[in-house]
Design a protein around this motif. Structure first.
Motif, PDB file in Angstrom:
ATOM      1  N   VAL A 136       0.395  -1.006   0.145  1.00  0.00           N
ATOM      2  CA  VAL A 136      -0.002  -0.229  -0.053  1.00  0.00           C
ATOM      3  C   VAL A 136       1.044   1.242  -0.375  1.00  0.00           C
ATOM      4  CG1 VAL A 136      -1.539   1.465   1.432  1.00  0.00           C
ATOM      5  CG2 VAL A 136      -1.612  -1.664   1.216  1.00  0.00           C
ATOM      6  N   ILE A 137       2.202   1.318   0.696  1.00  0.00           N
ATOM      7  CA  ILE A 137       2.635   2.319   1.126  1.00  0.00           C
ATOM      8  C   ILE A 137       3.697   2.711  -0.714  1.00  0.00           C
ATOM      9  CG2 ILE A 137       4.927   3.393   1.900  1.00  0.00           C
ATOM     10  CD1 ILE A 137       4.139   1.768   4.301  1.00  0.00           C
ATOM     11  N   LEU A 138       3.865   1.836  -0.944  1.00  0.00           N
ATOM     12  CA  LEU A 138       4.397   1.741  -2.188  1.00  0.00           C
ATOM     13  C   LEU A 138       3.433   1.930  -3.392  1.00  0.00           C
ATOM     14  CD1 LEU A 138       7.082  -0.724  -3.144  1.00  0.00           C
ATOM     15  CD2 LEU A 138       7.915   1.493  -1.704  1.00  0.00           C
ATOM     16  N   LEU A 139       2.277   1.663  -3.377  1.00  0.00           N
ATOM     17  CA  LEU A 139       1.808   2.200  -4.428  1.00  0.00           C
ATOM     18  C   LEU A 139       0.912   3.623  -3.971  1.00  0.00           C
ATOM     19  CD1 LEU A 139      -0.783  -0.433  -4.801  1.00  0.00           C
ATOM     20  CD2 LEU A 139       0.484  -0.180  -5.966  1.00  0.00           C
ATOM     21  N   ALA A 140       1.131   3.864  -3.166  1.00  0.00           N
ATOM     22  CA  ALA A 140       0.518   5.674  -2.470  1.00  0.00           C
ATOM     23  C   ALA A 140       2.161   6.144  -3.229  1.00  0.00           C
ATOM     24  CB  ALA A 140       0.387   5.518  -1.140  1.00  0.00           C
ATOM     25  N   SER A 141       2.977   5.612  -2.869  1.00  0.00           N
ATOM     26  CA  SER A 141       3.850   6.866  -3.155  1.00  0.00           C
ATOM     27  C   SER A 141       4.229   6.467  -4.548  1.00  0.00           C
ATOM     28  CB  SER A 141       5.274   5.923  -3.137  1.00  0.00           C
ATOM     29  OG  SER A 141       6.555   6.668  -3.408  1.00  0.00           O
ATOM     30  N   ILE A 142       3.892   5.997  -5.641  1.00  0.00           N
ATOM     31  CA  ILE A 142       3.726   5.931  -7.099  1.00  0.00           C
ATOM     32  C   ILE A 142       2.714   6.682  -7.220  1.00  0.00           C
ATOM     33  CG2 ILE A 142       3.495   5.138  -8.794  1.00  0.00           C
ATOM     34  CD1 ILE A 142       4.683   2.201  -7.663  1.00  0.00           C
ATOM     35  N   THR A 178      10.289   3.841  -8.033  1.00  0.00           N
ATOM     36  CA  THR A 178       9.338   3.240  -6.587  1.00  0.00           C
ATOM     37  C   THR A 178       8.751   1.669  -7.472  1.00  0.00           C
ATOM     38  OG1 THR A 178       9.046   4.851  -5.550  1.00  0.00           O
ATOM     39  CG2 THR A 178       7.768   3.900  -4.603  1.00  0.00           C
ATOM     40  N   THR A 179       8.414   2.255  -8.713  1.00  0.00           N
ATOM     41  CA  THR A 179       7.487   1.125  -9.437  1.00  0.00           C
ATOM     42  C   THR A 179       8.465  -0.096  -9.355  1.00  0.00           C
ATOM     43  OG1 THR A 179       6.214   2.995 -11.041  1.00  0.00           O
ATOM     44  CG2 THR A 179       6.986   0.436 -12.154  1.00  0.00           C
ATOM     45  N   VAL A 180       9.706  -0.020 -10.072  1.00  0.00           N
ATOM     46  CA  VAL A 180      10.758  -0.776  -9.641  1.00  0.00           C
ATOM     47  C   VAL A 180      11.415  -1.482  -8.149  1.00  0.00           C
ATOM     48  CG1 VAL A 180      13.166  -1.637 -10.114  1.00  0.00           C
ATOM     49  CG2 VAL A 180      12.376  -0.353 -12.229  1.00  0.00           C
ATOM     50  N   VAL A 181      11.278  -0.807  -7.691  1.00  0.00           N
ATOM     51  CA  VAL A 181      11.147  -0.951  -6.386  1.00  0.00           C
ATOM     52  C   VAL A 181      10.364  -1.984  -5.527  1.00  0.00           C
ATOM     53  CG1 VAL A 181      11.089  -0.490  -3.962  1.00  0.00           C
ATOM     54  CG2 VAL A 181      12.888   0.608  -5.240  1.00  0.00           C
TER      55      VAL A 181
END
Length: 388
Positions: A136-142, A178-181
């Protein structure tokens, strides 16, 4: 959000030619960028700590550096909006370019640091932990970085701001990073492959590439780049709309920052015209350029002979000689001075910057060709470069 905030906090927000409005946009975007990047740093740092992922942790500190970049952008706009003073009579607009360059340097340094930490991760891989919270954190960051990219890019183009465009480029690189991460985290969870370090290298290389490109965009105006073709065409159309002007040359555009443009040019006018009337026309053109293009113009009048058959004949001979040497050569300020033994042909030749011949070689070549027509034609030639 930016549009709403600009309407609430920026008076006359659509009047972007106003230096105060421009400054207010820069401060607003900088403040929003600081807030969003600090939120992203906190979220990603927690996610990186939970998952033991170097890529996520590095991405978190990348967002922290972005907050620093937003601070630089904010300060840059604040300083660039200062009024001219005795030491800086053309204002402080170029500080905006410097702030954009500093943002680019920060982007590049973070990319290099990420490459270093990713190499360590490749040599010493560690098991990653996965949880829905991290996802959720990574998707929100993107999503947040996509939004920051679009509003910085939109306002950067609207305000012609290299600093905002550099910040937008940084946001785009963060989105891809962030997408790659996220992909590496999912791959590690579902397949067990340890690609965290390799993904960190890929992200680091892309961030370095983005930083170099952003630096190029800010260094060029600092060095003194050629003006936009559209701007040059607008200047030409405004000046040549007056029938008293026969032609223009030596147009130079001095850029002291967005909204702080000075131009100088030579306008050819009939030598037999009334000097007071022509001076009035030139004054009118200078005011039109200021009001239409928001620039300060200085125009030099060049009197040229009009309707003299001998002048026109010799001018045609010179043009033909220039065309035989190179089609890119042009001339201006042509005049003749006749004497009992010879005739002086006086003119300026404009060459491109990549012209193969030296100035002396070109002058000799032109003179030789002209004297093939008549050895009593002497030349007085000045070689210029095209500034636009």
């Amino acid at each position: 959000m930016i549009t709403l905030l600009s309407r609430l906090f920026i008076k006359n927000s659509e009047d972007i030619r106003d230096a105060k409005v421009r400054q207010a946009y820069g401060i607003l975007c900088g403040a929003v960028g600081i807030f969003l990047n600090l939120c992203l740093f906190a979220g990603k740092f927690i996610a990186g700590f939970i998952s033991n992922s170097i890529a996520i942790t590095a991405d978190a500190f990348n967002n922290l550096s972005d907050a620093g970049s937003s601070i630089i952008t904010l300060i840059g706009f604040k300083m660039a909006g200062q009024k001219p003073d005795p030491d800086h009579p053309f204002g402080h607009g170029r500080i905006e370019y410097i702030s954009g360059l500093l943002v680019s340097v920060i982007i590049l340094l973070m990319g290099l640091e990420l490459l270093k930490s990713s190499a360590v991760k490749i040599l010493h891989p560690e098991e990653l932990t996965f949880s829905p919270v991290i996802l959720v954190i990574l998707l929100a960051s993107i999503l947040v970085k996509c939004y920051m990219f679009f509003y910085n890019r939109k306002l950067g183009k609207k305000l012609d701001s290299s600093a905002m465009l550099a910040t937008g480029t940084d946001s785009l690189s963060d989105t891809l990073a962030t997408t790659v991460v996220l992909i590496s985290t999912l791959v590690a969870h579902f397949s067990g492959l340890a690609i965290d370090g390799w993904c960190g290298v890929a992200v680091g290389l892309f961030i370095c590439y983005a930083g170099i490109n952003a630096a190029k965009d800010t260094i060029s105006p600092l060095l003194g780049q050629a003006p936009d073709k559209e701007f040059v065409e607008q200047v030409n159309n405004i000046v040549m709309a007056h029938e008293e002007v026969i032609g223009i040359h030596d147009l130079i555009v001095h850029n002291y920052g967005p909204g702080r443009v000075l131009i100088s040019l030579h306008a050819e006018v009939p030598a037999d015209g009334d000097i007071l009337s022509l001076h009035d026309v030139i004054d009118t053109i200078e005011h039109e350029l200021r009001d239409t293009l928001d620039c300060h113009a200085v125009i030099h009048m060049d009197p040229v002979q009009v309707g003299d058959k001998e002048t026109e004949r010799l001018k045609g001979i010179v043009k033909e000689c220039l065309g035989e040497i190179d089609a890119s050569l042009t001339m201006h300020d042509f005049r003749i001075v006749s004497g009992p033994t010879h005739t002086n042909l006086i003119f300026d030749v404009v060459t491109p910057y990549d012209f193969s011949m030296s100035d002396n070689e070109l002058i000799s070549e032109i003179t030789e060709k002209i004297q093939q027509d008549n050895p009593n034609y002497y030349t007085v030639i000045e070689v210029d470069k095209k500034f636009v």
